[in-house]
Design an enzyme around this catalytic site. Sequence first.
Site, PDB file in Angstrom:
ATOM      1  N   GLY A  40       0.908  -1.134   0.035  1.00 55.68           N
ATOM      2  CA  GLY A  40       0.181   0.046   0.069  1.00 55.68           C
ATOM      3  C   GLY A  40       0.836   1.212   0.074  1.00 55.68           C
ATOM      4  O   GLY A  40       2.067   1.184   0.697  1.00 55.68           O
ATOM      5  N   ALA A  44      -0.381   6.258   5.068  1.00 57.95           N
ATOM      6  CA  ALA A  44       0.420   5.284   5.771  1.00 57.95           C
ATOM      7  C   ALA A  44       1.410   4.511   5.163  1.00 57.95           C
ATOM      8  O   ALA A  44       2.676   4.737   5.689  1.00 57.95           O
ATOM      9  CB  ALA A  44      -0.343   4.387   6.689  1.00 57.95           C
ATOM     10  N   ARG A 330     -21.477  12.735  12.012  1.00 55.24           N
ATOM     11  CA  ARG A 330     -21.835  12.164  10.872  1.00 55.24           C
ATOM     12  C   ARG A 330     -22.747  10.964  11.126  1.00 55.24           C
ATOM     13  O   ARG A 330     -23.719  10.656  10.251  1.00 55.24           O
ATOM     14  CB  ARG A 330     -20.597  11.421  10.370  1.00 55.24           C
ATOM     15  CG  ARG A 330     -19.643  12.217   9.636  1.00 55.24           C
ATOM     16  CD  ARG A 330     -18.185  11.728   9.278  1.00 55.24           C
ATOM     17  NE  ARG A 330     -17.381  12.828   8.792  1.00 55.24           N
ATOM     18  CZ  ARG A 330     -16.191  12.502   8.343  1.00 55.24           C
ATOM     19  NH1 ARG A 330     -15.877  11.201   8.373  1.00 55.24           N
ATOM     20  NH2 ARG A 330     -15.589  13.435   7.737  1.00 55.24           N
TER      21      ARG A 330
END
Lengths: 637, 232, 267
Positions: A40, A44, A330
């Site tokens: 990934g 991060a 939210r």
Amino acid sequence: MDLDARIPAGPIEQKWQRRRYELKLVNPANKRRHRLIVVGTGLAGGAAAASLGELGYEVLSFCFQDSPRRAHSIAAQGGINAAKNYQNDGDSVLRLFYDTVKGGDFRSREANVYRLAELSVNIIDQCAAQGVPFAREYGGELANRSFGGALVSRTFYARGQTGQQLLLGAYQALQRQVAAGTVRPFPRTEMLDLVVVDGRARGIVVRDLVTGRISSHAADAVILCTGGYGNVFYLSTNARGSNCTAIWRAYRKGAWFANPCFTQIHPTCIPRSGEYQSKLTLMSESLRNDGRIWVPKTGGDRRPPGELPDADRDYFLERMYPTYGNLAPRDVASRAAKAVCDEGRGVGPGGLGVYLDFREAFARLGRRVLDDRYGNLFDMYQRITGEDPHDAPMRIYPAVHYTMGGLWVDYDLMSTIPGLFVGGEANFSDHGANRLGASALMQGLADGYFVLPYTVGDYLARGGLARLDPSHPAFRDAERAVSERTRHLLSIGGSRPVTHFHRELGTLLWEDCGMARSRASLEHALGEIPRIRAAFERDLRVTGSGEELNDELERAGRVADYFELAELICFDALHRDESAGAHFRVEHQTPDGEAQRDDARFAYVAAWQWNGPITAPTLHREPLTFEHVPLQQRSYK
Amino acid sequence: MATEARPEQPPARASRLGLLWESAIGKKALMAATGVVLFLYVFFHMLGNLQIFMGPGQLDRYARLLHASPQLLWTVRAFLLCALAIHVVAGVQLDLSAREARPVRYQELRSTHSSTASRTMIWSGLLILAFVVYHLLDLTVGVANPGFREGEVYHNVLVTFGRGVGVLAYVVAMVALGFHLWHGVWSLFQSLGLSSRRVTPGLQRFAAAVAVILTLGFSSIPMAVLIGILRP
Amino acid sequence: MRIVLDIWRQRGPRDPGRFVRYEVPDVSEHMSFLEMLDVLNVGLVERGDDPVAFDSDCREGICGMCGFLVNGDPHGPTHHATICQTHMRHFADGDTLRLEPWRAAAFPVIKDLVVDRSAFDRIIAAGGYVTIRTGSAPEANAILVPKTDADRAMEAAACIGCGACVAACPNASAALFTGAKISHLGLLPQGQPERARRAVTMAVQAREEGFGHCTSIGECAAVCPASIQLEVIARMNRDFVKATLTGRDEAAPVAVFPRRGPAGGGG
């Protein structure tokens, strides 16, 4: 047995400092002998790979996209929080910590959240130094805005493209290491399995998405920063390629999965327009600062919105939550919107939408001011829907946006498999049951720049890592299993493309395990998932071969994992017999319809251990204690 | 410590102009610089030419003045020739490499956002080059001029423009020159990094004005011959 | 509505490729262009045919992964929007649309409409960054940045790296992409120490990758979904010429990644 997060002792302000002191260091001369895998390249992963490469480790960086710069962090619009207190409005590390724990509805780990708040200030320094073009005041200082219902102004932003700019900062740092030879990039390469040797994570099996070649890479530690699993719902604001396969494969290899049912629904997305819809687009929450949300008072009112007098409109958020009104959190706003649509008062095609109206703001502030604030969002809305928000109110509807759950990690961000680290949205750590706006970017970068580079080093320095290469039988076995799975997907030879099954699974999950869940709905879902999966196993059709670029094959593999994940999500939601943050069990609500926690029974992290495809997973609990933020009922009245 | 894995080699050539020549941006900058020289030459050449309207005496006197010092004349000619050579060679080289940059052509590529002038610089340039050769043979060397008389510029010009071919070649070349300058005069600022969103609209208007003035200015002479304003 | 598509089909880099005609009968005007292709692909898979390969990820116009030509227009007929943000309401019933991949020596076709844009990554790796060690940054407000500079830098930094500029350029030049990054960093105080070096190394790498030169035509800026302005190229040219002529020997005009280096630009 209770799970131990290995939180350092001492006062919360000193825990991270203390851990950094306790950490063992790797001899600089030995660093390049340690190979690390980072999967990934979002905030991060990109930040971790760049920082670890800079420290001198040999880093292999993987992403399924064609370039590390495409990772979905790029789509974050709003901003990034930091406790800089530049506005002199009383912000502090302690306050950001407090807000985040409370916002997470007391299901996050205090020590981690404190560290996050502490590191937030370093992130801004780091990114500004990288040349991230943050918004500035005329005096040249960094500008802030308030965001997501916070009472202080602590959000840093770069137009409506904060995620993009932060990601490009990390990407550029990563490319610098590529040029320096410390990081080797593997774009268009998807991780399909984790390899565990002697109980430690020692490598991964990947598929080259262009040639289809399956191969292995061995390393001393594996770091997964592969994002969230929101696409299990089929429609979400995630990128089309975002998937759970990396963390799911790790789960199957022994990493425990924490709080899978904590999935966040974002209230302000553009409603879907038809069956063909492939993804949902988020409109920044900041729109709620000036827009008023309403539906017609009576269902089936087909008049154009402009012709409805105020008397016939129901500004339901203002009515239900007088203090916060349209700025309610939210989860609260999303549920309220779904509730009025379920009553048959929704607007737009299919009745799945509510109005977000700027009429009054236009009258009060003028078109110029509003265009200055939201011009790019208005344009985006018009581009997608073909309607001009200047003429008619926008239509919005909630959509899956972020997943707080993820692989369980200890204070060092290491999973239950030694040597397997997890950062960013892929781990469960900092947001509890609900993530606050502008906190995801903060967590991704804190993990990547400032936590993993330290804690991974400590793991390596503690030694005991035998030399290993991909000829080891564990790698051969994993490769064989991956090849077998690929072959299987290609050989089913049914009649329906993968999208069909994914959509069916997602719709089921959205209905039964979305914004509101009940015992009955979850049991229904758990009964239906095996049926859809059986149909998938019987009737899937993947054309083409495994030796070429094959999007259908990639997606089939991901959807196969979603079936198992969906079951775990429902299982977790069923077990968590309380409401907390985004996890709303209709059986547990306050008289006002708020989430009713049950701290006596559920103040813990639920970490699930895989027991095979048929056996139910084992639950492990990490008890949560709240010493600094007293447990309280969230109220946004 | 993260050290740069790739040791940096010292530049192979010490010459700064050589470094410019090696790179695409540098080559474009050199084209821009030589473009300025050539443009200034063409501009003053036009002013010189327009003296034809002041009668044969004036024009021939002007020609003799230019030839007064052979050293100076040849210095200027050498300088211009060098500028021309750099401009042409760089342009041709870049154009050829651009062809390599897209070996498989599009079936269809819409170029509706750019001017025709900008997309045909290589052709307008080559056309002008061909004309310059003819022009030198016609009016400087004289071999292409059926009635060439050394030093009698007015006479020679009228001979050339007395023929339809001469007029046609000249006017076509001047239109090509206009096109070339229309884009080139703006583009050179871009190549040298002197343009910005603030000044670009002004530069583009300036370039267009220059192109029109030079094309009309040069073309006025054959036209004047054609309609009989200028006669032997 | 009904849409007829002529799509470039190419099985792999060595396949010569050809246009194949398809028809999508039930297109809704609310569909995005890529959703229309999804529908086509579902039909193809159901018939047992190979679906059309095209890149896309975020589908909200920011990741930069999608892109191809529609009737000769990079990202289709609506300007300053990616193809994933182009909706079918911009087309008419019965339209015939030709879909063609980006074409450039530096962007070899992988399959159908999918091309390899790793050259862009190598250009960034060659110098498109500020060298700052993680953790060594000074307090963010210690370096003030005038608002106009920050705004200009942001405009240039908005580039999504989709490659439409290269696709639209008759010379297949990457000047807009390269200039955008050089401008973004060159406008900020943080980018000054490496400004000269960056201009040289990035431009040299772009050349090495086989992109053409810039002739200031402006097609790139006209099609750019991020509205990057042509002036970023002027800024790159200025920095490059200045760096070369003033002769700070910080950067050798040697490509960081020599041509035909390992795929992905590894070490």
